[in-house]
Design a protein around this motif. Structure first.
Motif, mmCIF file in Angstrom:
data_model
loop_
_atom_site.group_PDB
_atom_site.id
_atom_site.type_symbol
_atom_site.label_atom_id
_atom_site.label_comp_id
_atom_site.label_asym_id
_atom_site.label_seq_id
_atom_site.Cartn_x
_atom_site.Cartn_y
_atom_site.Cartn_z
ATOM 1 N N HIS A 1 0.678 -1.082 -0.110
ATOM 2 C CA HIS A 1 -0.091 0.018 0.017
ATOM 3 C C HIS A 1 0.790 1.354 0.139
ATOM 4 N N VAL A 2 2.077 1.015 0.426
ATOM 5 C CA VAL A 2 2.887 2.328 0.508
ATOM 6 C C VAL A 2 4.193 2.308 -0.369
ATOM 7 N N PRO A 3 4.356 3.120 -1.289
ATOM 8 C CA PRO A 3 5.596 2.768 -2.033
ATOM 9 C C PRO A 3 7.096 2.962 -0.788
ATOM 10 N N ALA A 4 7.839 2.138 -1.323
ATOM 11 C CA ALA A 4 9.008 1.919 -0.102
ATOM 12 C C ALA A 4 10.470 1.580 -0.931
ATOM 13 N N ASP A 5 11.166 1.983 -0.225
ATOM 14 C CA ASP A 5 12.646 1.798 -1.032
ATOM 15 C C ASP A 5 12.663 0.291 -1.183
ATOM 16 N N PRO A 6 13.022 -0.449 -2.315
ATOM 17 C CA PRO A 6 12.724 -1.842 -2.247
ATOM 18 C C PRO A 6 13.986 -2.541 -1.650
ATOM 19 N N ARG A 7 14.871 -1.980 -1.217
ATOM 20 C CA ARG A 7 15.758 -2.600 -0.548
ATOM 21 C C ARG A 7 15.521 -2.775 1.106
ATOM 22 N N ILE A 8 14.538 -1.932 1.523
ATOM 23 C CA ILE A 8 14.131 -2.222 2.826
ATOM 24 C C ILE A 8 12.884 -3.193 2.869
ATOM 25 N N VAL A 9 12.084 -3.404 1.704
ATOM 26 C CA VAL A 9 11.119 -4.330 1.496
ATOM 27 C C VAL A 9 11.775 -5.721 1.531
ATOM 28 N N HIS A 10 12.855 -5.798 0.829
ATOM 29 C CA HIS A 10 13.356 -7.143 0.608
ATOM 30 C C HIS A 10 14.353 -7.497 1.748
ATOM 31 N N GLY A 11 14.951 -6.422 2.593
ATOM 32 C CA GLY A 11 15.614 -6.438 3.669
ATOM 33 C C GLY A 11 14.821 -7.118 4.676
ATOM 34 N N ALA A 12 13.593 -6.329 5.040
ATOM 35 C CA ALA A 12 12.799 -6.936 6.178
ATOM 36 C C ALA A 12 12.280 -8.237 5.970
ATOM 37 N N GLY A 13 12.065 -8.587 4.831
ATOM 38 C CA GLY A 13 11.734 -10.032 4.444
ATOM 39 C C GLY A 13 12.787 -11.182 4.671
ATOM 40 N N LEU A 14 13.912 -10.731 4.421
ATOM 41 C CA LEU A 14 15.252 -11.395 4.846
ATOM 42 C C LEU A 14 15.561 -11.603 6.055
ATOM 43 N N LEU A 15 15.006 -10.371 6.987
ATOM 44 C CA LEU A 15 15.337 -10.475 8.333
ATOM 45 C C LEU A 15 14.208 -11.427 8.945
ATOM 46 N N LEU A 16 13.133 -11.415 8.564
ATOM 47 C CA LEU A 16 12.009 -12.295 9.088
ATOM 48 C C LEU A 16 12.474 -13.729 8.888
ATOM 49 N N GLY A 17 12.968 -13.868 7.651
ATOM 50 C CA GLY A 17 13.632 -15.338 7.314
ATOM 51 C C GLY A 17 14.647 -15.814 8.108
ATOM 52 N N GLU A 18 15.647 -14.735 8.501
ATOM 53 C CA GLU A 18 16.727 -15.116 9.451
ATOM 54 C C GLU A 18 16.343 -15.509 10.687
ATOM 55 N N LEU A 19 15.228 -14.711 11.321
ATOM 56 C CA LEU A 19 14.664 -15.114 12.565
ATOM 57 C C LEU A 19 13.951 -16.424 12.405
ATOM 58 N N VAL A 20 13.373 -16.887 11.258
ATOM 59 C CA VAL A 20 12.770 -18.190 11.310
ATOM 60 C C VAL A 20 14.012 -19.329 11.195
ATOM 61 N N ARG A 21 14.900 -18.886 10.468
ATOM 62 C CA ARG A 21 16.388 -19.908 10.439
ATOM 63 C C ARG A 21 16.571 -20.055 11.951
ATOM 64 N N LEU A 22 17.082 -18.932 12.448
ATOM 65 C CA LEU A 22 17.589 -19.182 13.856
ATOM 66 C C LEU A 22 16.384 -19.994 15.038
ATOM 67 N N ARG A 23 15.187 -19.670 14.690
ATOM 68 C CA ARG A 23 14.386 -20.772 15.509
ATOM 69 C C ARG A 23 14.433 -22.150 14.925
#
Length: 459
Positions: free
Chosen positions: A57-79
């Motif tokens: 809904h909000v145009p955003a820097d694509p690097r923060i969009v991908h980065g936030a998803g990668l960070l969520l995935g990293e938390l999954v990996r740690l778990r």
């Protein structure tokens, strides 16, 4: 959300008395920093939590969009590795990126773009909002196969299963893997959504998939988790019923406090504010150019039918050349560029926007996608959805839903928010005369448009 202005939830808080309360922040940022508020055009739910890092809904820097998803995935990996799911130093990068600190979004992405260790899992993202988020989380796992649910029926493809998203504007989800056996493997299943409000969607999914193929472990991952205690107890009870572990991973927790009568109050606000969309001057035509990206034959254009680690490696090699094609097609002097994906077609447009931002470091590149969800727009800095564009569906939807929306693309009353070029990316099923006469025609009134259609992989 990003920037240093007013919090884009103030308007809703003032008019409806809706309040967000921050909780724990495993991702290093609080709920109020990740989200704003808007009012739904939906009699079942009054409010919408609007993410600043989702790219919907909000145009955003694509690097923060991908980065936030990668960070969520990293938390999954740690778990999944049996470690604590906290962001560590990445949390400060995400916080700085949300604050608008130059270079922080790219730094977050760069620190996480290579998986920290391969984890074999199946990752399922929810249509339409979390298709790119789920795909980005799968990127961080390294060894995961990715699939997203879809609301698009594909002739000749028998669904593996389906489930309901009860509060959504469009409720039905289908799973259409080209290789159904991928969902039968004895590996953890990770469900990714942008928000866990009650957990009912995940609850329904777990029940449906466990009935087809029981497994020992599930992980629920979301950008924000605002479930109440009763919802958390319900999920714990389900784990006992299924005799399976159900872990929950999120960047931020908290709660949304709703006053009595908020549904009626929200509908009254919608009635009061309806009809205030800015009139589009269709006499203005900035033109459009169509380009071919040289999409690699046989490479899936997303996760509708499955996306493997081998597909990811192949895509990574092709992003820079395709972004160069888009860059060469932009008008001279373009300084603010929007890359716009369409509904479920989010991940490849996100990655191309990211590659374009890397190729044009002195150009402001933003990313978002169209949606089928109707939301009230209010052109106020304290409201998350400032403007909306309305246009007909262009992919022949079987459910008969005819209207689609693009939010915060029109600058409204603030010329500084205007884009001077728009890159529109669609898959081939959405490349229709209705696209040309609808969304493309509307976008051409705002800025020159570069259009690219990607061939869709068939199951």
């Amino acid at each position: 959300m990003s920037g240093r202005g007013r919090w884009p939830g103030e308007w809703v808080a003032h008019r409806l008395g809706v309040r967000t309360v921050d909780g724990a922040a495993p991702g290093g940022v609080r709920l109020g920093a990740l989200t704003g508020l808007a009012v739904r055009r939906n009699p079942r739910r009054a409010h919408l939590l609007v993410s600043g890092v989702l790219g919907k809904h909000v145009p955003a820097d694509p690097r923060i969009v991908h980065g936030a998803g990668l960070l969520l995935g990293e938390l999954v990996r740690l778990r999944l590795r049996g470690r604590e799911s906290t962001a560590g130093p990445y949390g400060a990068l995400l916080a700085n990126a949300l604050h608008g600190t130059r270079g922080s979004a790219a730094a977050l992405r760069d620190r996480l773009r290579e998986p920290k260790g391969a984890v074999d899992a199946v990752v399922l993202g929810y249509a339409e909002t979390a298709t790119a988020l789920g795909h980005s989380a799968a990127d961080a796992l390294g060894g995961a196969t990715y699939l997203h649910s879809t609301r698009r029926h594909v002739p000749g493809v028998v669904p593996y299963g389906g489930f309901e998203e009860e509060h959504s504007h469009a409720t039905g989800h289908l799973l259409l893997p080209s290789d159904p056996s991928v969902l039968d493997r004895d590996v953890p299943l990770v469900l990714v959504d942008d928000e866990m409000s009650t957990g009912r969607t995940a609850f329904n999914t777990l029940r449906a998939l466990h009935a087809v193929r029981p497994r020992d472990r599930y992980v629920l991952a979301s950008l924000v988790d605002v479930r109440g205690e009763a919802d958390r107890v319900r999920m714990r009870n389900l784990a006992g019923e299924l005799n399976a572990g159900i872990d929950v991973v999120t960047l931020a927790t908290g709660r949304v406090e709703l006053p009595p009568g908020v549904l009626d109050a929200a509908q009254a606000v919608v009635a009061e504010m309806s009809g205030r969309d800015r009139e589009i001057d269709y006499r203005v035509d900035h033109g459009a150019v169509r380009v071919g990206l040289g999409w690699p034959p046989g490479l899936p254009e997303g996760g509708r039918h499955g996306f493997t680690p081998a597909d990811r490696r192949r895509l990574e090699k092709e992003l820079a050349p395709m972004a160069a094609v888009l860059a060469s097609a932009l008008p001279d002097g373009a300084s603010r560029v929007l890359v716009l994906g369409t509904e479920e077609f989010m991940y490849v447009p996100l990655r191309l926007a990211e590659a374009l931002a890397d190729a044009l470091p002195w150009t402001t590149v933003r990313f978002s996608t169209t949606t089928r969800s109707p939301v009230l727009a209010v052109d106020d800095p304290g409201y998350a959805i400032r403007t909306r564009l309305v246009f007909p569906a262009h992919d022949n939807p079987p459910d008969g839903a005819t209207k689609r929306y693009a939010y915060n693309v029109d600058p409204g009353g603030d010329p500084s928010r205007a884009f001077d070029a728009i890159v529109l990316l669609v898959d081939d099923q959405g490349d229709t005369p209705d696209l040309v006469d609808g969304l493309l025609a509307v976008l051409r009134t705002l800025a020159p448009v570069v259009l690219a259609a990607l061939p869709g992989a068939r199951a």
